[in-house]
Structure formats: structure tokens, C-alpha cells
Write a protein that holds these residues in place. Structure first.
Motif: not given
Length: 296
Positions: A229-241, A272-275
Motif C-alpha cells: 500500500w506504499r507505506i514508507r517503512r524504516h527500521m533501526r539496525s546495524d545494516a540494511p535488511a 511494524e509501521t503505523l501511519d
């Protein structure tokens, strides 16, 4: 609002579930209408959200029930025919619901055994109007379902959120993640964007099995692929997923299993991401009753 959240993944990685018991459901279009009319009562908008992720099938249920079908006591919460209770040693969830949009029965028992209980509570916003507490960040689960027929064990997580106002008044969006580490501890990161220009707020905490908490420096914010549904998603991590498998994809919310690196080790994280802007949009509010029927 107040909710209790459980997620779990089977030891073989094939099955997963989430269960959320809501008092004053933050996603309810009926509760939002009641707020606009000035007659909103949290106990009149309760629901048990159950999602089962099983190879080849998924069942999703979230029937909202009015105060006449709800009983809430210190160690017990009945929502229609379903029952959540704390025995003193375990959280027992007896589920008797009907899935949507295809009306299929969801019936069985989920028992969560905490390894330790945590007294940790943190404000998610700078005003302290929204709060989060990981009740049992390290736990084991037993799943015995009659419909669909399945049985499995795995690792689990329990937390709780509460707020003094609707979530869209505090946040524009948030990303949340939790991962079990090699030593059995659990790392949790809340990464929120606040409304009103109050900026970002990040809470990064590692919990030992006995409930002890220790803050750690949040790693960089990484970009995840947008949801369907084109929600922007981010996460905090040492490297890309390394990979991102989406379990739940809605116009305003996405839940995923992400393989990445956190605190120097490879992990499989629930994310999870909530907009909230999407959540309160008129189009989404019009569609929600088809997934969230109400028994007043």
C-alpha cells in the motif's frame, strides 16, 4: 485507550501469531465517530484482534464489542465469547472468534509463559500522553487451536500500550521492532515521529529474560521496501535488511518479519509501521467496518 499485545513465532519458523486485546480500540471507526459526538467510552469499544500466520493460510479476526458484552476485572478480561486471563504464572487466551472477510471460525487456546516480568515503562511522546511497557519481553508460547487445527510452541513477547488521547494526536507515524538475541535477551526499538513539530523520539532497550532493562545506543535508521500500500517503512539496525517478509499489509499498517543485524549479531525481527494520517483518512475510515464488524 489501552491494549495488551502478544506476538509469537514457532521454533521451526513456519508459524506466527499476534493477539491484541483492546480497551478503546485505537483502530475503531466506531470509537472515532463516538469521539466526534463527544460520547466516547473506552469500555464500549473493545476487541480481540487475532491473526494466525500458517503456511498456505492466514486467519484474521477483529470483532468490536460494546460494553454489554465485556467484563473486565483485575486478572480477567472477557470480550464476547473470548477470554484473556492471568493465572499468576501465565497469560491464557481462550479464543472464540470469526475471521473476516471470509467467515471462518478461529477457536483455540494460546498460553504465554513469561520468563520474567518487567516493570519498565516509557513515555512514547514528549508530553507523556502515550506510554509503553514490555510486560514479558522474553517468553515461551504454547498454541493449541481447534479451528484451524494446529499446534506449536515457540518464543513470544508481551507488552502493553496506553494513551490519554487518540494516537493520531501524538504521532504521524511510528516504526517498532523486537528481536530475540543469541543470549536469550530481547531488543526492542520504538522509533516515532511526533505531531506538532515535536520531532522524533527513539527508545532502544535490551531486556534480559528476568526482566532487567538496559538502554542501548539506537543504530542508524535503515530504509525498508515500501509496503504493498506504499507505506514508507524504516527500521533501526546495524545494516540494511537482508530480507523483509510482509505478514500484514493494510492502507495504514504493515507488519513484517525482517532479517537484519542488530547489536552486532544477525537477527530475525518482528517489525511494524503505523501511519496515523492514513488511519484517519476518510477513505480508510469508510473501509474499516468491512474488516472490523461491531456487536454493540
Amino acid at each position: 485507550y489501552l491494549w495488551w499485545y502478544v506476538d509469537a513465532v514457532s521454533d521451526d519458523g513456519r508459524h506466527a501469531l499476534t493477539v491484541i486485546a483492546f480497551v478503546g480500540s485505537v483502530f475503531s471507526p466506531y470509537y472515532r465517530r463516538a469521539h466526534r459526538r463527544g460520547v466516547a467510552r473506552a469500555d464500549d469499544h473493545c476487541a480481540l484482534n487475532v491473526v494466525l500466520y500458517t503456511p498456505g493460510q492466514k486467519r484474521w479476526t477483529m470483532t468490536e464489542r460494546g460494553a454489554g458484552h465485556v467484563t473486565r476485572e483485575r486478572d480477567s478480561f472477557r470480550i464476547g465469547p473470548s477470554h484473556v486471563r492471568w493465572t499468576g504464572r501465565a497469560l491464557v487466551i481462550d479464543i472464540d472468534e470469526v475471521a473476516t472477510p471470509l467467515p471462518r471460525r478461529v477457536r483455540g487456546r494460546v498460553t504465554v509463559h513469561p520468563q520474567g516480568l518487567s516493570p519498565f515503562v516509557a513515555a512514547l511522546d514528549s508530553r507523556g500522553a502515550h506510554r509503553w511497557g514490555p510486560i514479558a519481553p522474553c517468553a515461551r508460547v504454547e498454541v493449541e487451536m481447534a479451528a484451524p487445527s494446529l499446534s506449536w510452541k515457540g518464543h513470544a513477547y508481551i507488552d502493553s500500550n496506553e494513551g490519554d488521547e487518540p494516537v493520531d494526536r501524538g504521532f504521524t507515524e511510528w516504526d517498532w521492532q523486537r528481536a530475540t538475541l543469541a543470549d536469550g535477551s530481547t531488543a526492542v526499538v520504538y522509533d516515532v515521529r511526533q505531531t506538532g513539530g515535536r520531532g522524533d523520539r527513539v527508545i532502544a532497550t535490551r531486556f534480559q529474560p528476568d526482566g532487567r532493562a538496559e538502554a542501548f545506543e539506537p543504530p542508524p535508521r535503515q530504509v525498508l521496501p515500501p509496503s504493498g500500500w506504499r507505506i514508507r517503512r524504516h527500521m533501526r539496525s546495524d545494516a540494511p535488511a537482508a530480507s523483509c517478509r510482509t505478514l500484514e499489509d493494510t492502507p495504514f499498517y504493515a507488519r513484517s518479519v525482517v532479517e537484519t543485524t542488530l547489536l552486532g549479531e544477525p537477527v530475525q525481527a518482528m517489525h511494524e509501521t503505523l501511519d496515523t494520517g492514513r488511519l484517519v483518512s476518510p477513505a480508510v475510515q469508510m473501509l474499516l467496518p468491512f474488516r472490523m464488524p461491531r456487536r454493540p
